[in-house]
Design an enzyme around this catalytic site. Structure first.
Site, PDB file in Angstrom:
ATOM      1  N   ARG A  37      -5.257   5.669  -8.037  1.00  0.00           N
ATOM      2  CA  ARG A  37      -5.026   7.107  -8.144  1.00  0.00           C
ATOM      3  C   ARG A  37      -4.844   7.535  -9.597  1.00  0.00           C
ATOM      4  NH1 ARG A  37       0.004   7.448  -4.325  1.00  0.00           N
ATOM      5  NH2 ARG A  37      -0.178   9.705  -4.662  1.00  0.00           N
ATOM      6  N   LEU A  78       0.864  -1.177   0.000  1.00  0.00           N
ATOM      7  CA  LEU A  78       0.000   0.000   0.000  1.00  0.00           C
ATOM      8  C   LEU A  78       0.900   1.226   0.000  1.00  0.00           C
ATOM      9  CD1 LEU A  78      -2.664  -0.926   2.739  1.00  0.00           C
ATOM     10  CD2 LEU A  78      -2.967  -1.019   0.264  1.00  0.00           C
ATOM     11  N   ASP A  79       0.458   2.294  -0.658  1.00  0.00           N
ATOM     12  CA  ASP A  79       1.225   3.537  -0.631  1.00  0.00           C
ATOM     13  C   ASP A  79       1.363   4.035   0.809  1.00  0.00           C
ATOM     14  OD1 ASP A  79       1.198   3.427  -3.385  1.00  0.00           O
ATOM     15  OD2 ASP A  79      -0.513   4.774  -3.584  1.00  0.00           O
ATOM     16  N   LYS A  80       2.377   4.823   1.050  1.00  0.00           N
ATOM     17  CA  LYS A  80       2.627   5.359   2.393  1.00  0.00           C
ATOM     18  C   LYS A  80       1.379   6.000   2.987  1.00  0.00           C
ATOM     19  CE  LYS A  80       5.302   8.927   4.796  1.00  0.00           C
ATOM     20  NZ  LYS A  80       6.302  10.021   4.660  1.00  0.00           N
TER      21      LYS A  80
END
Length: 324
Positions: free
Chosen positions: A244, A144-146
């Site tokens: 995104r 997962l992205d930060k």
């Protein structure tokens, strides 16, 4: 596929291509052998892969009838230091863990983030993780992205890691997200199919590009706010920044996304004040991995997990409902 393991941990894979994949060799091996693409590329560059007895290039596309032999050396010793960082663990056994990752936490060490990651925390909690991900990404099945919060699977056992990676590649792990996007979707249900790859000018960003990898994102409208929509998003594939990038591609980027939609709310005529108020209430990208369903890689038992919106996003959503 035939698999032989030497006493030192070296594994020799021999496989025959039975059907065309259309993928480059580095991508093909990553999927078949449950490796990262960088790992498979490194094997090819080191001469550890032969196709019909010849040393191939990474760009070679395997054909039906090809014999591929890949020699995978034993993984490097783990170099990540355990750290006593609290994490919310929803499930744990000898094979895997399911964690509700907070926003702001990087999944694994990388340049600029050598400590304080989810892997550092889990090594302290669990003692050991699968070594398949290498010295910097032990146990990491998917990421997962930060600044994306929510559910993530981490493998403790190497056999479980291989099977989970295979299940992920074959789309047998269901992952659903909650996302808020700017504007209103033209339909209540949509499927976005567009290739995702590195941005041609900014290598830190991803984009929809013809040379990218196929990507599928399913969107379903949950709530319509004054100048934004709350969506349920299901991944058909798992490319970097996929949700995104796909939402930006259709003109409805994720609320609070500082990388892909910085200042987007300022261009929304007629609802600009409301949009600016929402943007001020969202401290990071409004994206949360909320549901996870998969079969246990060793027992076959169906597992399902749900993580509701964390407080920061829940409060913003409640304000948006109240003022819409």
């Amino acid at each position: 596929m035939k698999r032989i393991e030497d006493a030192d941990g070296t594994v020799i894979h021999t496989l025959h291509v039975d059907e065309p994949s259309g993928e480059r060799l580095d991508r093909y091996l990553a999927q078949v052998l449950s490796l990262s693409r960088s790992q498979s590329a490194a094997l090819i560059e080191a001469g550890n892969v032969k196709v019909n007895g010849q040393t191939p290039k990474k760009s070679h596309v395997p054909a039906v009838g090809d014999e591929i032999v890949a020699v995978v050396p034993p993984p490097d010793p783990l170099e990540v230091e355990p750290e006593p960082i609290p994490v919310e663990i929803l499930y744990e056994d000898d094979a895997l863990l399911v964690v509700n990752k907070p926003a702001g936490m990087v999944v694994h060490p990388a340049p600029g983030h050598s400590a304080g990651t989810l892997v550092n925390a889990l090594l302290h909690h669990a003692g050991s993780l699968s070594s398949i991900g290498g010295s910097s990404r032990p146990g990491v099945v998917h990421r997962l992205d930060k600044d994306t919060s929510g559910l993530i699977i981490v493998a403790r056992d190497e056999s479980a890691h291989r099977r989970l990676s295979t299940a992920l590649a074959r789309r047998r792990i269901s992952r659903s997200y909650l996302a808020a996007c700017w504007g209103h979707l033209p339909q209540d249900e949509m499927v976005v199919e567009a290739e995702v790859g590195r941005h041609r000018r900014d290598r830190k960003r991803m984009a929809v590009v013809p040379e990218g990898r196929p990507a599928i994102t399913e969107l379903q409208l949950l709530e319509r706010w004054r100048a934004a929509d709350l969506l349920s998003v299901r991944l058909g594939t798992g490319r970097t920044h996929q949700i995104r990038v796909h939402l930006l591609h259709i003109g409805h980027p994720v609320v609070g996304d500082r990388q892909y939609a910085e200042g987007w709310e300022r261009g929304m005529s007629g609802v600009g004040r409301w949009a600016r108020d929402l943007a001020n209430r969202v401290p990071r990208q409004f994206l949360h991995a909320t549901e996870l369903r998969f079969r246990h890689p060793l027992t076959g038992r169906e597992l399902e997990f749900v993580a509701p919106l964390p407080e920061d996003l829940a409060e913003a959503a409640e304000w948006a409902r109240r003022t819409s």
